[in-house]
Design a protein around this motif. Structure first.
Motif, PDB file in Angstrom:
ATOM      1  N   GLU A 147      -9.572   4.433  -4.416  1.00 31.45           N
ATOM      2  CA  GLU A 147      -8.717   3.253  -4.427  1.00 31.45           C
ATOM      3  C   GLU A 147      -8.464   2.808  -5.841  1.00 31.45           C
ATOM      4  O   GLU A 147      -9.342   2.835  -6.692  1.00 31.45           O
ATOM      5  CB  GLU A 147      -9.353   2.109  -3.641  1.00 31.45           C
TER       6      GLU A 147
ATOM      7  N   LEU B 100      -3.593   7.140  -3.350  1.00 28.78           N
ATOM      8  CA  LEU B 100      -3.415   5.760  -2.888  1.00 28.78           C
ATOM      9  C   LEU B 100      -3.272   4.786  -4.049  1.00 28.78           C
ATOM     10  O   LEU B 100      -4.053   4.806  -4.994  1.00 28.78           O
ATOM     11  CB  LEU B 100      -4.629   5.355  -2.036  1.00 28.78           C
TER      12      LEU B 100
ATOM     13  N   PHE C  82      -2.576   0.420  -4.518  1.00 29.25           N
ATOM     14  CA  PHE C  82      -2.468  -0.836  -3.770  1.00 29.25           C
ATOM     15  C   PHE C  82      -2.255  -1.996  -4.729  1.00 29.25           C
ATOM     16  O   PHE C  82      -2.922  -2.093  -5.762  1.00 29.25           O
ATOM     17  CB  PHE C  82      -3.730  -1.066  -2.934  1.00 29.25           C
TER      18      PHE C  82
ATOM     19  N   THR D  89      -7.002  -3.708   0.999  1.00 25.36           N
ATOM     20  CA  THR D  89      -6.661  -2.572   1.843  1.00 25.36           C
ATOM     21  C   THR D  89      -7.446  -2.719   3.149  1.00 25.36           C
ATOM     22  O   THR D  89      -8.438  -3.448   3.192  1.00 25.36           O
ATOM     23  CB  THR D  89      -7.032  -1.254   1.143  1.00 25.36           C
TER      24      THR D  89
ATOM     25  N   ARG E 272       0.878  -1.164   0.000  1.00 24.56           N
ATOM     26  CA  ARG E 272       0.000   0.000   0.000  1.00 24.56           C
ATOM     27  C   ARG E 272       0.914   1.212   0.000  1.00 24.56           C
ATOM     28  O   ARG E 272       1.793   1.319   0.864  1.00 24.56           O
ATOM     29  CB  ARG E 272      -0.856  -0.022   1.259  1.00 24.56           C
TER      30      ARG E 272
ATOM     31  N   THR F   8       2.152  -0.529  -8.845  1.00 21.34           N
ATOM     32  CA  THR F   8       1.397   0.105  -7.761  1.00 21.34           C
ATOM     33  C   THR F   8       1.626   1.623  -7.752  1.00 21.34           C
ATOM     34  O   THR F   8       0.687   2.399  -7.520  1.00 21.34           O
ATOM     35  CB  THR F   8       1.772  -0.526  -6.404  1.00 21.34           C
TER      36      THR F   8
ATOM     37  N   SER G 116      -6.347  -0.442  -7.337  1.00 24.75           N
ATOM     38  CA  SER G 116      -5.505  -1.552  -6.918  1.00 24.75           C
ATOM     39  C   SER G 116      -5.456  -2.665  -7.944  1.00 24.75           C
ATOM     40  O   SER G 116      -6.329  -2.775  -8.807  1.00 24.75           O
ATOM     41  CB  SER G 116      -5.972  -2.092  -5.564  1.00 24.75           C
TER      42      SER G 116
END
Lengths: 445, 484
Positions: B46, A62, A64, A338, A55, A82, B48
């Protein structure tokens, strides 16, 4: 391979390639499971697995990524990918790693050093004995779905760019038995289990088998009752399921989004005087205990509701910053996700009554044993679930009931809790003594 | 690490897996890429991406299964896994040498509608979908206070080889767009959800647009603001077409899975040829529907996905099997052996389960109900396959009064008994529709994508679990009964 070093190196690599902050959450575990059915092994599984999640934040953005493959090429790609992902997200001033840091880890008794020494044969025989005891309990137990023993040894390592490097190892062992009873062509399923950190603390296979059988047989020939409003006594398992739903409404993420009926009620009386709810990540040997949470924040004991007054919500680092609070040590996660907000050991504090006294106080009502479905809406507080239980007549358990629903509003239900039992026992991370809700709607015939 | 193991290694491992006398060995190799992007509070919160890969080795010896898995592809670890799984059979060690395998291919048209593989789509294009959804939902009504949108794509590469000589491969690509809208008015808050996808590519969202999805999520949230408490008691229930097929999934589908049948724990055990539903009901499980969320070229044991009639005009025709249960029950394989990942042992699971269309006009179905409950959108459900009792949540429900859909009601759960509820189907619409690709089924801790479908259906009586005590309720004879 030294996974602590690997985690640290990966953090360093991410920082070098442009992360403002970064964190690696690495897990590995060994697992064993055996299922017995009608005396024979049905399945036996043994495996080792591992994985890590990276992370990272690039100026408040952000990213991840995760992988179960630790080869150097894969890890290098993981860092690059990432970072690229982070650059595509939106900056958010509340993002970032926690300030809080574990210094010395408390001894929580989460690791059984003797578990690894237990022979497979012993474990297999325990599952066998449990099933045998279930069959022996009552002739109407004519089948089992499974009689299972399972255990795990797992390690968590966390490393971050604020200099954190910590780890802990846990064990757990469990026995569970699911039995089927039949009478006059009608079938009924029921189960019981024991789940502990230490192998030696498991309930005896015989006692679990018997209890599973007892709980199955007593539900045979269940009836459907009329639609009516009555008092409902939640047994400890039904109770735990209710508090799990309440947890959803105390989740800081739902609260700041106003997606909770408890939003904006800090300091308000939202439950009766009997309701004191505690979340404690430091209970020795607790199934929900851990020295630090999924972000490395130390866990602690919190009074969440005190005599019905709402004292705190649950926060991870992000939600805490958002509302100007401190993280509560409730970030839970797996390496492949996360952090989200979850309970540690979350329970209703015991009251003065025995379960028998609570049942005896009900003239006409429901002793609730099991609920089905997901009918607990944290936004509105609407609660409506399929129910199995035993009807109470004149203070005594009279006959089993099924194919009914219990419904109410969660806040009203909490305000209507008029008796709490003294029978708190942890069968999992969420626990409850028996309690009585003065009135709920039963839908049936 | 390279997950595509050479044939010689696979054949050798199968030999080791059978070295203690098992009757069947199988290697399941999985490489899964999962990408998620999520928007909340006008931000991409987010972004990811992850890779999970591993090998599951299974050995069957009679009714026993030995299972071991590894996320490490080194020969040393794979050999260890094969030896561990082999131990389930307890004959003395023997050397049977390598097992020969040969590849099979999926023939005929693909069931997957993937023109643009989502894993290769740049993140910006995915986030655009979310921004469009966000804008639309916010613009729908001023009372929409929060929008949460996410896009998830999964690309799973499978290689399955077994000691019968099978070698099957598949690439299963699943996309899903989700939008949740939260509405608030005068202190009342409500949530609406809509989404969709399936075994489709990113191109799917040019026709199934984020605007459509966002408007529907917002509409549900706004509509619920004025909803009254749901009634309690027995009602005539009309189920909307589409996602309401989750009723079939819970009420009958799970009870027809071969493991419960072999163990005799299902209500439907031994009932082939018997009438288990109204003659209006024909229920099918079909893995071959183009783009649907439960469609598969092969199941997780390498067996081709199929179409199976489970109930025909009310008569129980067949069950769904995985290899172990089919073998023990001496039944042909049905392509229903599914597992969540290499960490899991396969078991019988549904694919796309639906009821075929009937002859009634959906409007006539509503008009035929004097007093009842209309379940427009359902939430999730659950079943106890032993007793047959099931529940599901109604996320958007209405009262039916005098043949018309009238007031919205909230927070209802429907409860019924699977074997009973299908005998009470009295009208079936001509409007079969499938869900939009949102279903995930959980069984024994394993999650699997599934599809469901249903025409508009009328059920003469079912228990609605709300909180409001109605002054009326319809009993079996259609008479109105008063509750105190």
């Amino acid at each position: 391979m030294d996974y602590k070093h690997l985690a640290q190196d990966l953090v360093a690599q991410a920082q070098k390639l442009g992360a403002t902050e970064s964190e690696v959450y690495l897990q590995y575990r060994d697992r064993f499971e055996v299922n017995i059915r009608q005396g024979d092994i049905e399945t036996l599984t043994r495996a080792a697995s591992k994985g890590l999640g990276l992370r990272l934040f690039v100026e408040g953005r952000l990213g991840f990524g995760y992988t179960s493959d630790f080869s150097p090429d894969t890890l290098e790609n993981l860092v690059k990918k990432t970072l690229a992902l982070a650059r595509e997200s939106t900056p958010d001033e509340y993002h970032g790693l926690p300030q809080e840091k574990v210094s010395e880890l408390p001894e929580l008794n989460l690791f059984d050093p003797h578990l690894a020494e237990v022979e497979d044969e012993t474990k297999i025989n325990m599952a066998r004995d449990m099933e045998k005891a279930a069959f022996a309990y009552d002739a109407r137990i004519n089948n089992t779905e499974e009689s299972r023993y399972g255990d795990h040894i797992g390690t968590v390592i966390i490393a971050n760019s604020r200099g954190l490097l910590s780890s802990y190892t846990t064990t757990s062992a469990g026995l569970s038995c699911t039995t089927v009873a039949e009478e006059q062509g009608r079938k009924q399923v029921g189960w019981w289990w024991s789940h502990k950190r230490f192998f030696k603390d498991l309930a005896s296979p015989e006692s679990i088998g018997k209890k599973a059988a007892h709980r199955t047989v007593r539900m045979l020939n269940a009836r459907k009752v009329k639609t009516q409003k009555v008092p409902v006594v939640f047994d400890p398992q039904a109770g735990a399921s209710f508090w799990q739903a309440i947890f959803g409404a105390l989740n800081g993420d739902a609260v700041y989004k106003k997606a909770s009926f408890l939003a904006g009620k800090l300091g308000d009386k939202v439950a009766s005087d009997w309701v004191t709810l505690i979340d404690d990540g430091t209970l020795p040997g607790g199934l929900g205990s851990r020295p630090f949470d999924g972000e490395g924040v130390p866990t602690r004991r919190k009074i969440v509701l005190e005599k019905g007054i709402l004292k705190t919500y649950f926060y991870d680092t992000y939600t805490a910053r958002k509302v100007g609070a401190s993280p509560t040590g409730n970030a839970v996660r797996d390496y492949s996700s996360t952090p989200i907000i979850g309970p540690t050991n979350f329970f209703l504090q015991t009251g003065p009554h025995t379960p028998e006294e609570i049942i005896a106080s009900v003239k006409n009502g429901l002793y609730l044993v099991w609920m089905m479905g997901m009918g607990a809406n944290p936004v509105t507080g609407d609660y409506s679930r399929g129910a199995y239980g035993i009807w109470i007549e004149n203070g005594e358990l009279a006959y089993p009931v099924h194919e009914i629903t219990v419904a109410g509003n969660m806040e009203e239900m909490m305000k209507n809790i008029t008796m709490v039992g003294n029978d708190l026992e942890f069968m999992g991370a969420i626990a409850s003594p028996t309690f009585k809700v003065a009135e709920m709607t039963i839908s049936g015939r | 690490m390279e997950y595509k193991l050479p044939q010689t290694i696979l054949e050798k491992l199968l030999g080791i897996a059978l070295s203690r006398g098992g009757n069947f060995a199988e290697i399941y190799i999985e490489h899964t890429v999962l990408n998620t992007i999520a928007l909340e509070e006008d931000k991409i919160k987010e972004d990811s991406s992850g890779v999970i890969q591993g090998v599951g080795i299974r050995v069957i010896a009679g009714e026993k299964t030995g299972y071991a898995y590894s996320d490490d592809f080194s020969y040393e670890n794979l050999e260890k896994a094969a030896k561990t799984a082999a131990l389930i059979a307890d004959s003395p060690k023997r050397d049977i040498g390598p097992v020969n395998v040969s590849k099979i291919q999926h023939e005929g048209p693909s069931y997957y509608l993937v023109r643009i593989p989502p894993d290769a789509v740049e993140v910006k294009k995915k986030s655009d979908l979310l921004w469009r959804a966000n804008t639309t939902a916010k613009a729908y009504d001023l009372r929409i206070i929060q929008v949460m949108a996410s896009f998830v794509d999964i690309t799973k590469d499978l290689i399955i080889v077994n000691s019968d000589g099978l070698w099957a491969e598949d690439k299963q690509t699943i996309c899903r767009l989700n939008v949740t809208a939260l509405a608030e008015d005068k202190g009342i808050r409500q949530r609406g959800y809509y989404g969709g996808g399936g075994l489709v590519g990113f191109d799917f969202y040019t026709t199934f647009t984020p605007e459509t999805v966002a408007r529907e999520a917002a509409r549900q949230a706004i509509m619920q603001l004025t909803a009254a408490e749901a009634p309690a008691g027995i009602q005539t229930v009309v189920l909307n077409h589409g996602w309401s097929g989750v009723l079939l999934h819970e009420a009958v589908g799970h009870g027809l899975e071969g493991d419960f049948i072999r163990k005799k724990t299902s209500f439907y055990t031994g009932k082939i040829g018997q009438k288990v539903a109204s003659e209006l009901c024909t229920v099918v499980d079909d893995a071959t529907l183009a783009g649907k969320r439960g469609s598969i070229h092969i199941d997780d044991e390498g067996i081709p996905g199929q179409r199976k009639v489970l109930i025909e005009k009310g008569i129980l025709k067949d069950y769904m099997y995985d290899r172990l249960n089919a073998g023990l029950m001496k039944h042909p394989l049905t392509g229903n052996g599914r597992r969540e990942s290499f960490r899991h042992i396969p078991m019988p699971r549904m694919t796309n389960t639906f009821m075929i269309a009937g002859e009634d006009d959906p409007e006539d179905i509503i008009r035929s109900v004097q007093k009842g409950f209309y379940a427009k959108t359902l939430g999730g459900g659950q079943v106890d396959i032993t007793s047959g009792n099931f529940v599901f949540q109604v996320s958007e429900g209405y009262l039916i009064e005098g043949g018309h859909i009238t007031r919205p009601v909230r927070g209802a759960t429907l409860i019924g008994n699977g074997p009973e509820v299908l005998t009470r189907v009295t009208m079936v619409g001509n409007d079969l529709e499938f869900d939009t690709g949102i279903g995930t089924c959980g069984k024994n801790g394993q999650s699997k994508p599934v599809g469901v479908g249903l025409p508009t259906v009328k059920i003469s009586e079912m228990t609605v679990g709300g909180t409001a005590m109605q002054p009326w309720a319809v009993n079996l004879d259609g008479k109105v009964e008063n509750y105190p």
